[in-house]
Design a protein around this motif. Structure first.
Motif, PDB file in Angstrom:
ATOM      1  N   VAL A  84       1.089  -1.405   0.164  1.00  0.00           N
ATOM      2  CA  VAL A  84      -0.259  -0.040   0.195  1.00  0.00           C
ATOM      3  C   VAL A  84       0.756   1.359   0.016  1.00  0.00           C
ATOM      4  O   VAL A  84       1.636   1.126   0.767  1.00  0.00           O
ATOM      5  CB  VAL A  84      -0.772  -0.147   1.160  1.00  0.00           C
ATOM      6  N   ARG A  85       0.392   2.164  -1.010  1.00  0.00           N
ATOM      7  CA  ARG A  85       1.678   3.137  -0.879  1.00  0.00           C
ATOM      8  C   ARG A  85       1.475   4.045  -0.073  1.00  0.00           C
ATOM      9  O   ARG A  85       0.142   4.631   1.117  1.00  0.00           O
ATOM     10  CB  ARG A  85       1.002   4.156  -2.206  1.00  0.00           C
ATOM     11  N   PRO A  86       2.100   4.888   1.372  1.00  0.00           N
ATOM     12  CA  PRO A  86       2.286   5.273   2.182  1.00  0.00           C
ATOM     13  C   PRO A  86       2.299   6.850   2.300  1.00  0.00           C
ATOM     14  O   PRO A  86       1.749   7.810   2.509  1.00  0.00           O
ATOM     15  CB  PRO A  86       3.551   5.612   2.479  1.00  0.00           C
ATOM     16  N   GLU A  87       2.055   7.021   0.718  1.00  0.00           N
ATOM     17  CA  GLU A  87       1.565   9.463   0.770  1.00  0.00           C
ATOM     18  C   GLU A  87       0.343   9.409   0.612  1.00  0.00           C
ATOM     19  O   GLU A  87      -0.135  10.158   1.208  1.00  0.00           O
ATOM     20  CB  GLU A  87       1.817   9.795  -0.586  1.00  0.00           C
ATOM     21  N   TRP A  88      -1.311   8.478   0.663  1.00  0.00           N
ATOM     22  CA  TRP A  88      -2.047   8.756   1.206  1.00  0.00           C
ATOM     23  C   TRP A  88      -2.006   8.188   2.214  1.00  0.00           C
ATOM     24  O   TRP A  88      -3.122   8.734   3.068  1.00  0.00           O
ATOM     25  CB  TRP A  88      -3.123   8.343  -0.404  1.00  0.00           C
ATOM     26  N   ARG A  89      -1.356   7.773   2.276  1.00  0.00           N
ATOM     27  CA  ARG A  89      -2.205   6.764   3.746  1.00  0.00           C
ATOM     28  C   ARG A  89      -2.004   8.158   5.383  1.00  0.00           C
ATOM     29  O   ARG A  89      -2.395   8.852   5.821  1.00  0.00           O
ATOM     30  CB  ARG A  89      -1.803   5.488   4.517  1.00  0.00           C
ATOM     31  N   ALA A  90      -0.527   8.544   4.765  1.00  0.00           N
ATOM     32  CA  ALA A  90       0.115   9.444   6.215  1.00  0.00           C
ATOM     33  C   ALA A  90      -1.239  10.633   5.750  1.00  0.00           C
ATOM     34  O   ALA A  90      -1.036  11.254   6.945  1.00  0.00           O
ATOM     35  CB  ALA A  90       1.549   9.890   5.600  1.00  0.00           C
ATOM     36  N   GLU A  91      -1.319  11.552   4.739  1.00  0.00           N
ATOM     37  CA  GLU A  91      -1.915  11.921   4.364  1.00  0.00           C
ATOM     38  C   GLU A  91      -3.258  12.086   4.949  1.00  0.00           C
ATOM     39  O   GLU A  91      -4.727  13.207   5.658  1.00  0.00           O
ATOM     40  CB  GLU A  91      -2.007  12.663   2.912  1.00  0.00           C
ATOM     41  N   LEU A  92      -3.588  11.122   4.590  1.00  0.00           N
ATOM     42  CA  LEU A  92      -5.414  10.575   5.249  1.00  0.00           C
ATOM     43  C   LEU A  92      -5.597  10.527   6.765  1.00  0.00           C
ATOM     44  O   LEU A  92      -6.929  11.089   7.769  1.00  0.00           O
ATOM     45  CB  LEU A  92      -5.953   9.657   4.758  1.00  0.00           C
ATOM     46  N   LEU A  93      -4.869   9.667   7.547  1.00  0.00           N
ATOM     47  CA  LEU A  93      -4.568   9.716   9.127  1.00  0.00           C
ATOM     48  C   LEU A  93      -4.429  11.005   9.450  1.00  0.00           C
ATOM     49  O   LEU A  93      -4.457  11.337  10.599  1.00  0.00           O
ATOM     50  CB  LEU A  93      -3.424   9.003   9.313  1.00  0.00           C
ATOM     51  N   ASP A  94      -3.464  11.704   8.691  1.00  0.00           N
ATOM     52  CA  ASP A  94      -3.231  13.356   9.125  1.00  0.00           C
ATOM     53  C   ASP A  94      -4.796  13.915   9.935  1.00  0.00           C
ATOM     54  O   ASP A  94      -4.800  14.373  10.515  1.00  0.00           O
ATOM     55  CB  ASP A  94      -2.082  13.811   8.739  1.00  0.00           C
ATOM     56  N   ALA A  95      -5.647  14.087   7.908  1.00  0.00           N
ATOM     57  CA  ALA A  95      -6.367  14.644   8.711  1.00  0.00           C
ATOM     58  C   ALA A  95      -7.211  14.341   9.090  1.00  0.00           C
ATOM     59  O   ALA A  95      -8.224  14.984  10.351  1.00  0.00           O
ATOM     60  CB  ALA A  95      -6.862  14.392   6.809  1.00  0.00           C
ATOM     61  N   VAL A  96      -7.320  12.506  10.029  1.00  0.00           N
ATOM     62  CA  VAL A  96      -8.901  11.736  10.530  1.00  0.00           C
ATOM     63  C   VAL A  96      -8.356  12.601  12.245  1.00  0.00           C
ATOM     64  O   VAL A  96      -9.022  12.518  12.857  1.00  0.00           O
ATOM     65  CB  VAL A  96      -8.501  10.532  10.355  1.00  0.00           C
ATOM     66  N   ALA A  97      -7.044  12.210  12.245  1.00  0.00           N
ATOM     67  CA  ALA A  97      -6.740  12.051  13.793  1.00  0.00           C
ATOM     68  C   ALA A  97      -6.983  14.031  13.981  1.00  0.00           C
ATOM     69  O   ALA A  97      -7.341  14.385  14.870  1.00  0.00           O
ATOM     70  CB  ALA A  97      -4.810  12.803  13.915  1.00  0.00           C
ATOM     71  N   ALA A  98      -6.993  15.003  13.388  1.00  0.00           N
ATOM     72  CA  ALA A  98      -7.119  16.482  13.078  1.00  0.00           C
ATOM     73  C   ALA A  98      -8.452  16.698  13.474  1.00  0.00           C
ATOM     74  O   ALA A  98      -9.281  17.222  14.203  1.00  0.00           O
ATOM     75  CB  ALA A  98      -6.902  17.155  11.992  1.00  0.00           C
ATOM     76  N   LEU A  99      -9.527  15.560  13.068  1.00  0.00           N
ATOM     77  CA  LEU A  99     -10.868  15.725  13.352  1.00  0.00           C
ATOM     78  C   LEU A  99     -10.806  15.674  14.742  1.00  0.00           C
ATOM     79  O   LEU A  99     -12.266  15.858  15.278  1.00  0.00           O
ATOM     80  CB  LEU A  99     -11.575  14.505  12.848  1.00  0.00           C
TER      81      LEU A  99
END
Length: 287
Positions: A205-220
């Protein structure tokens, strides 16, 4: 073996047919399945949750009985399609988003792109928490092999179902028939390949989309429950620990002797767990 999808509801959304199952009254709950799967993966908990919730399960675009999109099938386009479905179903406020495997990543993307849509997240053996994924999905990134592996053949369907469950008794003729009916849709292989190749390569699984998505979810700061089966052969149990590190406020639960779909192999326990999580106290119990 009769190869047909089980009866369900249907909505027309942006000119597309969307296969869904909607039942019950109360706070809305949205159930999102995994890659190449259908809403039937939540059938065992749908009726129970619908006793006091409005429960909406949906075949993602190009999956099961839902028409594919006119654009490429990626995580953002799948999440946008779910948002359109919710609008068409009259769900415009926050809902409890429950996603298994790919459906977990779709739920996170939906929440990140539209925070007003999410009351909470329940992530069930969810994609997005690590590079490792079953070798079978990584092979789909190898073009000469992909079409061969995606043939709608009974032996391939049985092998796939067997990899999903720890207990082989869950590999029933009904589940095999549903899997084959979904795989025989003329667009099914194309859609699955688009999703797989947008999310990963033969390396994982590519790391780029995972990192961006988890940062966005954590901020919620959303109430989040992450659950896993300890015998998952698709996404390893180690991803649960990583999820807890990336979403430190999340609660976690590990189901013993369970594969990739706790909502099926541990249906009663799963329903009880999410009900405790959704309760005013919001405590799913010991990890």
């Amino acid at each position: 073996m009769t190869l047909a999808l089980p009866p369900a509801d249907e909505l027309t959304v942006a000119g597309r047919r969307v296969r869904c199952r909607i039942a019950g009254d109360g706070p809305p709950v949205v159930l999102l399945h995994g890659i190449g799967r259908t809403l039937e993966d939540f059938a065992d908990v749908h009726a129970g949750l619908a006793r006091d919730h409005r429960v909406l399960a949906v075949d993602l675009p190009g999956h099961g009985g839902s028409t594919p999109l006119d654009e490429r099938h990626t995580l953002p386009t799948l999440a946008a399609a779910v948002a359109e479905f919710l609008d068409a179903a009259g769900v415009t406020g926050p809902a409890h988003l429950v996603g298994n495997s790919l459906g977990g990543a779709v739920a996170m993307r939906l929440a990140a792109d539209g925070p007003h849509r999410a009351a909470s997240l329940v992530l069930v053996n969810s994609a997005g928490f690590g590079r490792e994924v079953t070798f079978a999905l990584r092979l789909l990134a190898v073009r000469p092999l992909a079409r061969l592996l995606l043939r709608p053949h009974p032996a391939i369907a049985r092998r796939t179902e067997r990899a999903i469950f720890h207990d082989p008794s869950y590999v029933t003729e009904a589940r095999l028939a549903t899997a084959l009916a979904a795989a025989r849709q003329p667009h099914a292989a194309r859609v699955l390949l688009e999703v797989v190749r947008s999310l990963g390569t033969w390396r994982g699984v590519r790391p780029e989309w995972r990192a961006e998505l988890l940062d966005a979810v954590a901020a919620l700061g959303l109430p989040t429950l992450v659950v896993w089966g300890d015998r998952d052969l698709v996404l390893p149990t180690a991803h649960l620990s990583y999820a807890r590190s990336r979403l430190p406020a999340a609660q976690g639960h590990l189901f013993r002797d369970t594969g990739h779909m706790p909502q099926i192999e541990r249906a009663a326990e799963f329903e009880a767990l999410v009900r405790r999580f959704w309760s005013p106290r919001g405590d799913a119990g010991p990890a």
